[in-house]
Design a protein around this motif. Structure first.
Motif, PDB file in Angstrom:
ATOM      1  N   ASN A 120       0.829  -1.205   0.000  1.00 24.10           N
ATOM      2  CA  ASN A 120       0.000   0.000   0.000  1.00 24.10           C
ATOM      3  C   ASN A 120       0.860   1.251   0.000  1.00 24.10           C
ATOM      4  O   ASN A 120       1.615   1.481   0.954  1.00 24.10           O
ATOM      5  CB  ASN A 120      -0.915   0.006   1.233  1.00 24.10           C
ATOM      6  N   PRO A 121       0.766   2.100  -1.018  1.00 26.47           N
ATOM      7  CA  PRO A 121       1.505   3.370  -0.983  1.00 26.47           C
ATOM      8  C   PRO A 121       0.989   4.250   0.152  1.00 26.47           C
ATOM      9  O   PRO A 121      -0.209   4.284   0.421  1.00 26.47           O
ATOM     10  CB  PRO A 121       1.194   4.001  -2.354  1.00 26.47           C
TER      11      PRO A 121
ATOM     12  N   ALA B 141       3.769  10.764  -0.019  1.00 29.30           N
ATOM     13  CA  ALA B 141       3.949  11.242  -1.391  1.00 29.30           C
ATOM     14  C   ALA B 141       2.601  11.210  -2.102  1.00 29.30           C
ATOM     15  O   ALA B 141       1.694  10.453  -1.725  1.00 29.30           O
ATOM     16  CB  ALA B 141       4.964  10.366  -2.139  1.00 29.30           C
ATOM     17  N   ALA B 142       2.487  12.055  -3.123  1.00 22.03           N
ATOM     18  CA  ALA B 142       1.254  12.102  -3.905  1.00 22.03           C
ATOM     19  C   ALA B 142       0.999  10.749  -4.555  1.00 22.03           C
ATOM     20  O   ALA B 142       1.930  10.070  -5.009  1.00 22.03           O
ATOM     21  CB  ALA B 142       1.355  13.189  -4.968  1.00 22.03           C
TER      22      ALA B 142
ATOM     23  N   ASP C 161      -5.506  11.173  -6.789  1.00 20.71           N
ATOM     24  CA  ASP C 161      -5.745  12.429  -7.509  1.00 20.71           C
ATOM     25  C   ASP C 161      -6.786  12.229  -8.611  1.00 20.71           C
ATOM     26  O   ASP C 161      -7.684  13.068  -8.799  1.00 20.71           O
ATOM     27  CB  ASP C 161      -4.438  12.936  -8.119  1.00 20.71           C
ATOM     28  N   GLU C 162      -6.674  11.120  -9.327  1.00 25.33           N
ATOM     29  CA  GLU C 162      -7.634  10.825 -10.386  1.00 25.33           C
ATOM     30  C   GLU C 162      -9.037  10.611  -9.816  1.00 25.33           C
ATOM     31  O   GLU C 162     -10.040  11.089 -10.368  1.00 25.33           O
ATOM     32  CB  GLU C 162      -7.180   9.582 -11.161  1.00 25.33           C
ATOM     33  N   TYR C 163      -9.088   9.919  -8.688  1.00 27.37           N
ATOM     34  CA  TYR C 163     -10.371   9.637  -8.031  1.00 27.37           C
ATOM     35  C   TYR C 163     -11.025  10.949  -7.585  1.00 27.37           C
ATOM     36  O   TYR C 163     -12.221  11.181  -7.810  1.00 27.37           O
ATOM     37  CB  TYR C 163     -10.113   8.724  -6.841  1.00 27.37           C
ATOM     38  N   ALA C 164     -10.245  11.801  -6.945  1.00 24.79           N
ATOM     39  CA  ALA C 164     -10.781  13.079  -6.469  1.00 24.79           C
ATOM     40  C   ALA C 164     -11.312  13.905  -7.631  1.00 24.79           C
ATOM     41  O   ALA C 164     -12.403  14.505  -7.541  1.00 24.79           O
ATOM     42  CB  ALA C 164      -9.707  13.845  -5.709  1.00 24.79           C
ATOM     43  N   ALA C 165     -10.575  13.944  -8.737  1.00 25.98           N
ATOM     44  CA  ALA C 165     -11.017  14.730  -9.890  1.00 25.98           C
ATOM     45  C   ALA C 165     -12.329  14.190 -10.440  1.00 25.98           C
ATOM     46  O   ALA C 165     -13.231  14.956 -10.803  1.00 25.98           O
ATOM     47  CB  ALA C 165      -9.936  14.726 -10.967  1.00 25.98           C
TER      48      ALA C 165
ATOM     49  N   PRO D 143      -3.753   8.134   6.120  1.00 26.53           N
ATOM     50  CA  PRO D 143      -3.443   7.054   5.169  1.00 26.53           C
ATOM     51  C   PRO D 143      -4.695   6.267   4.797  1.00 26.53           C
ATOM     52  O   PRO D 143      -5.572   6.034   5.641  1.00 26.53           O
ATOM     53  CB  PRO D 143      -2.466   6.170   5.947  1.00 26.53           C
ATOM     54  N   VAL D 144      -4.786   5.862   3.548  1.00 24.52           N
ATOM     55  CA  VAL D 144      -5.894   5.037   3.080  1.00 24.52           C
ATOM     56  C   VAL D 144      -5.335   3.859   2.294  1.00 24.52           C
ATOM     57  O   VAL D 144      -4.152   3.828   1.951  1.00 24.52           O
ATOM     58  CB  VAL D 144      -6.872   5.842   2.193  1.00 24.52           C
ATOM     59  N   ASN D 145      -6.184   2.897   2.014  1.00 24.02           N
ATOM     60  CA  ASN D 145      -5.790   1.749   1.197  1.00 24.02           C
ATOM     61  C   ASN D 145      -6.019   2.105  -0.274  1.00 24.02           C
ATOM     62  O   ASN D 145      -7.161   2.195  -0.722  1.00 24.02           O
ATOM     63  CB  ASN D 145      -6.608   0.514   1.584  1.00 24.02           C
ATOM     64  N   VAL D 146      -4.945   2.323  -0.993  1.00 24.18           N
ATOM     65  CA  VAL D 146      -5.062   2.858  -2.349  1.00 24.18           C
ATOM     66  C   VAL D 146      -5.744   1.864  -3.281  1.00 24.18           C
ATOM     67  O   VAL D 146      -6.503   2.257  -4.172  1.00 24.18           O
ATOM     68  CB  VAL D 146      -3.676   3.277  -2.875  1.00 24.18           C
ATOM     69  N   ALA D 147      -5.513   0.577  -3.104  1.00 25.54           N
ATOM     70  CA  ALA D 147      -6.188  -0.405  -3.953  1.00 25.54           C
ATOM     71  C   ALA D 147      -7.697  -0.332  -3.778  1.00 25.54           C
ATOM     72  O   ALA D 147      -8.459  -0.473  -4.738  1.00 25.54           O
ATOM     73  CB  ALA D 147      -5.691  -1.818  -3.645  1.00 25.54           C
ATOM     74  N   SER D 148      -8.165  -0.099  -2.554  1.00 29.68           N
ATOM     75  CA  SER D 148      -9.604   0.061  -2.331  1.00 29.68           C
ATOM     76  C   SER D 148     -10.117   1.327  -2.995  1.00 29.68           C
ATOM     77  O   SER D 148     -11.226   1.350  -3.534  1.00 29.68           O
ATOM     78  CB  SER D 148      -9.904   0.083  -0.834  1.00 29.68           C
TER      79      SER D 148
END
Length: 1007
Positions: free
Chosen positions: A124-125, A130-131, A136-140, A330-335
């Protein structure tokens, strides 16, 4: 790190067992795509055996459903158990609105096999370091869907409760008075299971024992006159208003546009931020992306809320807001990426509303005295039964009738479907619902009758490669089977056979040609629609299935499946990565289902096909599992992300695990178990922290604390004060976690509850710390204290709990019956170097009552002793209770960490931080333990400068308290890297160069 050889051998044997039980990555799969199946008498022997392993020793509450689920075989609306024969159910609640395209989501499958998950699947990043492009894509995307004026998107780790907690935090910051502590909610509301969101949930049964006096919501009837009166009388107590446009847990209550518009106007008139809770209704559930906008609200700032929350289909918690979130977690980026993929196809759900409505009205007409109040929006529908008796009689039949759903409120039956549901699925579901309604008073209705047994073959056949003698019959069958625009020429098929493979099936008794299949490399078809635009054209790893035909007389005997399976076997043997093909939409339903059952996903839909306006589904069947790739480009040195990625971003050992099913078919682990989740729990049982014997699972760091508090309060309901320590950190999303964490570095009004933070024994000594706790107990009474929470190693401070302090605190807590919890986020998972837990390095007579561990991702573990464990089923669940992908990753991390000899890396890191402290001069302090170390500098400005200089040179360091840098490397970091390039960059950043000697090891250190 010393190891007990006997314990190590036990872990080794357990791993051997688990690996023997687990499917190999990329192993052939047969998904269920056609029908409900119920074994004779509902027998589930394999599931029962797995569940007994899970419950052994009462490790966890006995609350899972009886079917252990095979996520690799589940597909679309069909949920498949691990049994042979399996039980296959229609999941008519889509994992409580978590899935919008059912199991084996085609978009997620495509993302897995085509590289979209490469940055976040294996580890998990850390998005706080770091960005993260995926976020970012999800937020947009979300802001493009948001009501007017909501210009900011933020994410939280767990789900709806944490999303609402974050929204409440933002509302309180920007509301009329940060000192206010109450929110207005409505009768019938449900907003989550943390302390604050439970306080805003109107059902007293859900709040029982966990109320926090002075923080309860003000509940209001769903009436504008009542709302106006409540705001007039009690508005000065409130900091926000929160409302669900459709109250799901309250009984699928659809609030009207007029009422919600009135709520918006009245909340604005009183200066109160309005939070719209779309946790259960967002992401296309209503047919529109948001239920609020479906009602024609939100197209202007005047009718838009101030904050809007989502979870469930979002994959994690989402908050859209007028105000920026300055405290990301922190969040689980795959989710998050799974949520983004579901968002991209959320619009597909709208098409189901009309056929659902039609069938629902027919159901009401069939049962006029029984079924009432039908309501539907998008894929969500519900009806009422006369009372709880009929409700329970219906729900208790669901497995026998072949579907899964839930009740809500006193008399409501609710359903949540998805875009994968076809008309045939709807007809099947409503027929089953009708049967259940007819049998409400039948005492045998819960008895399972066998259904969906495999067909027996009536013909036997052999498959071989084509020969010249076969061609005349092949072409005759081709011309009989297809209309002219879809029929292939003999020249085309001969060229395909020459370039690839052609297989025929013949009856073993009569020799009759039953079917054939042709395929060749993708590059052989430059002018065929689909292959001509395939993104993998030219790579040479895709076999294109040009033609699969079965005679009318042979259908229903498995000929098509056998031919396709043999084609796939041939492709595997010849080194291909994919088999692709296309099926005409609407005319080849059985062939499309066959492809999906063998692992296919839709790569794209082709328009204007077959000489007209027909559509074709272009599919891919992956033949390999995704595997971690070597990192490309400059590597840098990451000494910040070790909690989220204990072995870096792409540990090679993750290639041993099959991750496709668990990632593409997310389950609510509070309700269901899988073999992977049970194996993970078995591993945890083998390394239980001493003194504990039971376990709860959560979906985040903050939820660890909230669930622990709820658990304790069930036996200490009058207790209202939790106690923490200065410098401590238990999270900053939920009000409870903020109230037990040091506020330094966070925004104003950080704590919600007035909970005390004791001086840390590392600062004042064990005696003074215990004296402070004793004074607190004297002032408030022991019965008022929920519990004491202390980190073994401070995640933000580096302060270390000594054996002397641990024993003294434990003695005082035990004397007063107060539970003591230790937090292992910075020390667990072997990071301390003392063993699996930092606790292993403390005096062996010290046994805490609870151990809380956040291992990164969307997961948390509460280990608890028998004194405080609550084993009553369903008392402490949340929707997800963790994430299977996060469990698998953590399982592999624990296995790998146990094998490591951490001593050399620990020594190298110790030398590094001590030398850096010497270089930094007076005021610098070293903290932490093992492979979690801290360096506290003269002030926040110096810490920020050093961190930025290191980042510019490719060295990532984390920040703790404002003046503190955290060194959290991967567990397998090379000592040479710490003594070489990392040392050079760090000392240059401090401004000392590299000419210092090592020494003064006892200075600059916390006690």
């Amino acid at each position: 790190m010393s190891r007990d050889p006997q314990h190590s051998r036990a872990l080794e044997l357990l791993e051997i067992l688990h690996r023997e039980e687990s499917p190999a990555p990329g192993a052939p799969v047969r998904r269920e795509t056609s029908r409900v199946r119920i074994p004779k008498q509902g027998a589930l022997p394999q599931s029962a055996a797995w569940l007994e392993r899970l419950y052994h020793g009462e490790l966890v509450p006995r609350e899972r459903k009886p079917q252990v689920i095979d996520t690799r075989r589940s597909c679309g609306p069909y949920m498949v158990s691990v049994d042979e024969p399996p039980m296959v159910l229609l999941d008519a609640c889509s994992q409580i609105a978590t899935l919008n395209e059912g199991f084996a989501n085609p978009g997620i499958l495509q993302g897995l096999h085509e590289g979209r998950f490469d940055r976040c699947l294996w580890a998990n990043p850390d998005n706080t370091i770091a960005a993260v492009p995926e976020l970012d894509e999800y937020a947009a995307f979300l802001l493009g869907q948001a009501p007017a004026g909501l210009a900011h998107a933020s994410f939280v780790c767990a789900g709806g409760a944490e999303a609402n907690e974050k929204a409440l935090r933002l509302a309180r910051l920007h509301g009329p008075d940060p000192a206010r502590r109450r929110v207005l909610a409505f009768d019938g509301s449900f907003h989550g299971r943390t302390l604050v969101t439970l306080g805003a949930t109107s059902n007293p049964a859900k709040r029982k024992g966990v109320d926090m006096p002075g923080f309860e919501a003000v509940f209001c009837p769903r009436d504008l006159s009542a709302l106006e009166a409540t705001l007039r009388e009690r508005g000065d107590e409130l900091y926000a208003v929160i409302v669900e446009p459709m109250m799901a847990e309250g009984g699928d209550i659809h609030l009207t546009r007029e009422f919600l518009l009135g709520v918006r106007e009245l909340s604005r008139a009183h200066g109160l931020p309005l939070i719209v809770d779309e946790v259960q209704t967002g992401f296309g559930t209503s047919g529109s992306f948001f239920w609020w906008t479906k009602l024609g609200l939100g197209d202007s700032p005047e009718t838009a809320p101030d904050l809007l929350t989502c979870a469930k289909k979002a994959g994690l918690g989402v908050v859209l807001s007028r105000w920026a979130d300055e405290e990301p977690a922190p969040v689980n980026v795959a989710s998050a990426l799974r949520g983004l993929i579901q968002a991209e196809t959320a619009h597909l759900q709208a098409a189901l509303e009309a056929p659902i409505r039609e069938r629902l009205h027919l159901l009401v007409a069939e049962f006029p005295g029984l079924v009432s109040e039908p309501r539907v929006a998008g894929t969500a529908f519900a009806f009422d039964l006369p009372s709880a008796r009929e409700r329970d009689a219906f729900i208790n039949q669901r497995f026998a009738r072949g579907f899964m759903t839930y009740h809500a409120g006193e008399q409501t039956i609710r359903f949540r479907l998805g875009a994968c549901w076809e008309l045939a699925h709807l007809d099947d579901l409503f027929a089953r619902v009708s049967t259940a309604l007819r049998r409400l008073d039948d005492p045998t209705a819960q008895t399972c009758a066998r259904e969906g047994a495999p067909h027996r073959r009536t013909r036997w056949f052999e498959i071989r490669e084509i020969s010249e003698d076969d061609w005349a019959e092949v072409m005759a069958l081709e011309q009989r089977a297809y209309e002219p625009e879809r029929s292939d020429s003999e020249e085309f098929l001969r060229e395909t056979a020459a370039a690839g493979v052609a297989l025929v099936a013949r009856d073993v008794e009569t020799g009759e040609l039953l079917g054939f299949v042709f395929a060749a490399p993708l590059e052989h078809y430059p002018d065929v629609s689909g292959p001509d635009g395939d993104r993998f054209r030219g790579v040479g790893h895709t076999l294109y299935a040009a033609d699969l035909t079965v005679s009318d007389q042979a259908r229903g005997n498995g000929v098509g499946r056998a031919l396709k399976t043999e084609q796939i076997r041939w492709a595997r043997a010849n080194g291909y990565t994919f088999v692709s093909g296309r099926n005409r939409v609407g005319l080849t339903t059985s062939m499309a289902g066959l492809a999906r059952s063998l692992g296919a996903y839709t790569a794209k839909v082709l328009d204007n096909q077959y000489g007209g306006d027909a559509q074709a589904e272009y599919y891919r069947i992956p033949l390999r599992s995704p595997a971690p790739l070597e990192q490309q480009g400059p590597h840098g040195h990451d000494l910040a992300s070790g909690v989220q990625a204990p072995f870096g971003p792409r540990p090679a050992f993750m290639a041993t695990r099959e991750l496709v099913g668990p990632t593409a078919s997310r389950l609510n682990l509070s309700n269901w178990a899988t073999p992977d989740s049970i194996q993970f729990i078995e591993h945890l049982r083998a390394i239980l922290p001493r003194g504990t014997g039971h376990l709860y699972t959560t979906s985040s760091r903050d939820e660890l604390l909230d669930k622990s508090l709820r658990c304790i309060k069930m036996t200490r309901p009058a207790a209202t004060i939790a106690v923490g320590f200065e410098g401590g950190y238990l999270g900053h999303t939920t009000a409870s976690a903020r109230s037990l964490s040091d506020p330094a570095g966070f925004g104003p009004g950080f704590a919600m509850f007035d909970w005390p933070l004791l001086p840390h024994p590392a600062d004042v000594g064990a005696e003074a710390c215990v004296a402070a706790l004793a004074a607190l107990i004297e002032a408030h009474g022991a019965d008022a204290v929920i519990g004491l929470f202390v980190e073994v190693v401070g995640e933000r401070s580096g302060k270390v709990l000594s054996s002397a302090a641990a024993l003294a605190l434990s003695k005082l807590c035990s004397a007063h019956g107060i539970p003591l919890a230790v937090v292992e986020t910075a020390s667990g998972g072997y990071r301390s170097g003392a063993g699996a837990w930092g606790l292993d390095g403390l005096d062996p007579s010290f046994c805490p009552n609870l151990v809380l561990w956040y291992p990164g991702g969307q997961l948390g573990q509460i280990f608890i002793d028998s004194r405080w464990w609550v084993g009553t089923p369903l008392m402490l669940i949340s929707t997800w209770d963790g994430d299977e992908l996060s469990q698998i990753r953590t399982h592999e991390h624990l296995r790998a960490a146990h094998r490591l000899e951490l001593g050399p890396a620990i020594n190298a890191l110790d030398d590094l931080v001590r030398e850096a402290a010497t270089a930094a001069g007076d005021g610098a302090r070293v903290g932490g333990q093992g492979l979690y170390r801290t360096l506290s500098l003269a002030g926040a400005e110096q810490a920020e400068t050093v961190q930025a200089r290191c980042r510019a040179k490719g060295l990532l360091l984390a920040r703790g308290l404002p003046d503190t840098l955290c060194f959290v490397p991967a567990l397998d970091i090379a000592p040479a890297a710490l003594r070489g390039p990392v040392r050079t960059i760090l000392l240059d950043a401090i401004g000392a160069g590299s000419g210092l000697d090592l020494g003064a090891r006892e200075r600059h250190e916390y006690a």
